[in-house]
Motif scaffolding. Structure first.
Motif, short mmCIF file in Angstrom:
data_model
loop_
_atom_site.label_atom_id
_atom_site.label_comp_id
_atom_site.label_asym_id
_atom_site.label_seq_id
_atom_site.Cartn_x
_atom_site.Cartn_y
_atom_site.Cartn_z
N ALA A 19 -11.61 20.43 1.69
CA ALA A 19 -10.29 20.52 1.05
C ALA A 19 -9.18 20.56 2.09
CB ALA A 19 -10.23 21.75 0.15
N SER A 20 -9.44 21.21 3.22
CA SER A 20 -8.42 21.29 4.27
C SER A 20 -8.11 19.94 4.88
CB SER A 20 -8.88 22.27 5.36
OG SER A 20 -9.99 21.73 6.09
N HIS A 21 -9.04 18.99 4.73
CA HIS A 21 -8.82 17.63 5.23
C HIS A 21 -8.47 16.65 4.11
CE1 HIS A 21 -10.20 18.41 9.34
NE2 HIS A 21 -11.16 19.16 8.82
N GLY A 22 -8.29 17.18 2.89
CA GLY A 22 -7.93 16.33 1.77
C GLY A 22 -9.05 15.40 1.33
N ILE A 23 -10.29 15.82 1.50
CA ILE A 23 -11.45 14.99 1.16
C ILE A 23 -12.05 15.46 -0.15
CG2 ILE A 23 -13.78 14.32 1.89
CD1 ILE A 23 -12.83 14.76 4.78
N ASP A 24 -12.33 14.53 -1.07
CA ASP A 24 -12.94 14.89 -2.35
C ASP A 24 -14.36 14.34 -2.51
OD1 ASP A 24 -12.44 12.23 -2.68
OD2 ASP A 24 -11.08 12.46 -4.39
N GLU A 25 -14.84 13.60 -1.49
CA GLU A 25 -16.19 13.07 -1.54
C GLU A 25 -16.75 12.99 -0.13
OE1 GLU A 25 -18.49 9.64 -4.16
OE2 GLU A 25 -16.45 9.25 -3.47
N VAL A 26 -18.02 13.36 0.04
CA VAL A 26 -18.64 13.34 1.36
C VAL A 26 -19.83 12.38 1.34
CG1 VAL A 26 -17.93 15.68 1.99
CG2 VAL A 26 -20.10 15.33 0.77
N TYR A 27 -20.24 11.99 2.55
CA TYR A 27 -21.30 10.98 2.69
C TYR A 27 -22.40 11.52 3.62
CZ TYR A 27 -17.97 7.86 0.46
OH TYR A 27 -17.11 7.27 -0.44
N PHE A 28 -23.63 11.05 3.39
CA PHE A 28 -24.77 11.50 4.19
C PHE A 28 -25.86 10.44 4.15
CE2 PHE A 28 -25.05 13.14 -0.10
CZ PHE A 28 -26.33 12.78 -0.50
N ASN A 29 -26.71 10.43 5.18
CA ASN A 29 -27.85 9.54 5.24
C ASN A 29 -29.00 10.19 4.48
OD1 ASN A 29 -29.88 7.71 5.93
ND2 ASN A 29 -30.27 8.70 7.90
N LYS A 30 -29.46 9.55 3.39
CA LYS A 30 -30.50 10.15 2.57
C LYS A 30 -31.89 10.00 3.17
CE LYS A 30 -31.65 6.22 -0.40
NZ LYS A 30 -32.99 6.00 0.18
N VAL B 266 -22.95 16.04 6.68
CA VAL B 266 -22.10 15.36 5.69
C VAL B 266 -20.77 15.05 6.37
CG1 VAL B 266 -23.19 16.34 3.66
CG2 VAL B 266 -21.33 17.58 4.73
N THR B 267 -20.26 13.86 6.10
CA THR B 267 -19.04 13.40 6.76
C THR B 267 -18.05 12.83 5.75
OG1 THR B 267 -19.80 11.11 7.08
CG2 THR B 267 -20.49 12.73 8.73
N ASP B 268 -16.89 12.44 6.27
CA ASP B 268 -15.95 11.72 5.42
C ASP B 268 -16.40 10.27 5.28
OD1 ASP B 268 -15.44 10.65 7.92
OD2 ASP B 268 -13.28 10.90 7.82
N LYS B 269 -15.63 9.46 4.59
CA LYS B 269 -16.04 8.09 4.29
C LYS B 269 -16.23 7.27 5.55
CE LYS B 269 -14.90 4.25 1.20
NZ LYS B 269 -13.96 3.75 0.17
N THR B 270 -15.43 7.52 6.58
CA THR B 270 -15.52 6.73 7.81
C THR B 270 -16.71 7.14 8.65
OG1 THR B 270 -14.16 8.27 9.12
CG2 THR B 270 -13.00 6.58 7.84
#
Length: 337
Positions: free
Chosen positions: A324-335, A222-226
């Motif tokens: 949370a430590s990176h200020g991220i509230d949503e993560v992304y992944f390849n389904k 799981v990653t950030d939006k980028t």
């Protein structure tokens, strides 16, 4: 998510890549993947059966263009359309995570021609036990290839896992078909024609979780939006991904396994078509299945974004802290597919 480049009133298909359009983000699909229409357009390109006709030379050329462009190289004469055409060919044949060339029968572009034949035969020969066993075995063999080829992430699937999934899905589908055939012997003929669909749906619910069980145990990235910042590996994200894939696969089977039985039952009970043409049932069912799958395959693949997302609050506690430590509230992944 808006497309990475804007359109102009001039002809964008011949726009040089160093021109007004600037750099194009080909890490994202050409069309907006937050909309169903955009995802459908994307999957129509990668499930296009014509992609199977691309030879090794064309595939390697597409790979060279895509990887070269991403690395910042300048390709003489490369235009927007040529770049996107190369990207679509690349996506149809190479795995999105590992970058490896996929086995031809496991590619999404093989879904329509392979499934139209297998499904048509399953629905033509569904009454006798040997035929049920054989065609359910063929179908699950093909499904195992597709699931293995399109697994999420870059985690290898062991032969033991593959064999277990294959055996259990085949057993589950065959048992479902035989049991339902027995139960529907006294039911109207149309009801019996839906038995193959029930068997396929049951098999999907068995096959996909087993073939991807390692993802359920170890998690998927799981990653950030980028996509540049990896938060970690999430089993909960894997569960979400696998559920979406199973639902898509079942929905994909509906048009090709529900509409043809209705048509075939009508021709058999209301007309003399099959008495006049006794050889027609199997070819006709294959043709009708193919017509349905040409649309059902990309439209059902598009039900959920391939690069899916979930709220950080739905992740494991350890990953919530990292996010949370990176200020991220949503993560992304390849389904996966």
């Amino acid at each position: 998510m808006a497309p990475a480049h804007s359109t102009t009133k001039t002809n964008p298909t011949v726009e040089p890549l160093d021109g007004a359009l600037g750099r194009i983000n080909i890490d994202e699909p050409r069309w907006d993947q937050t909309t169903y229409e955009g995802r459908a357009k994307h999957f129509f390109t990668i499930t296009n059966p014509l992609n199977l006709l691309k030879g090794d030379k064309e595939l390697e050329e597409a790979r060279r263009i895509v990887l070269g462009y991403k690395a910042g190289e300048k390709v003489p004469g490369l235009t927007v359309d040529k770049l996107w055409n190369a990207k679509h060919v690349y996506d149809s044949a190479f795995h999105p995570d590992s970058g490896e060339k996929m086995f031809i029968l496991g590619r999404m572009s093989a879904q329509v021609p392979c499934n139209m034949f297998i499904t048509g035969m399953m629905m033509s020969f569904y009454k006798t036990t040997p035929a049920v066993v054989f065609w359910q075995w063929v179908n699950q063999s093909f499904n195992a290839i597709v699931n293995y080829t399109n697994r999420s992430g870059d985690k290898p699937i062991t032969n033991k896992t593959l064999g277990t999934a294959y055996a259990m899905a085949t057993t589950g589908a065959t048992a479902t078909a035989l049991a339902l055939n027995a139960l529907t012997k006294k039911a109207p003929p149309l009801i019996g024609r839906f038995v193959p669909f029930a068997a396929v749906a049951a098999a999907n619910c068995i096959n996909i979780p087993i073939i991807r069980q390692r993802e359920l145990v170890d998690g998927i990235p799981v990653t950030d939006k980028t996509g540049e910042l990896k938060i970690g590996e999430s089993s909960l994200a894997a569960k979400s991904a696998i559920t979406k894939v199973a639902l898509s696969r079942i929905c994909m089977a509906v048009p090709g396994m529900v509409l043809p039985p209705i048509l075939m039952n009508y021709l058999e009970t209301k007309t003399h078509f099959f008495k006049r043409y006794p050889w027609a049932p199997a070819p006709l069912q294959i043709a009708v299945c193919g017509a349905c799958l040409v649309f059902a395959t990309p439209l059902c693949c598009a039900l959920f974004p391939q690069r899916s997302s979930m709220k950080v609050s739905q992740l494991e506690p350890s990953l919530q802290k990292i996010a949370a430590s990176h200020g991220i509230d949503e993560v992304y992944f390849n389904k996966g597919l």
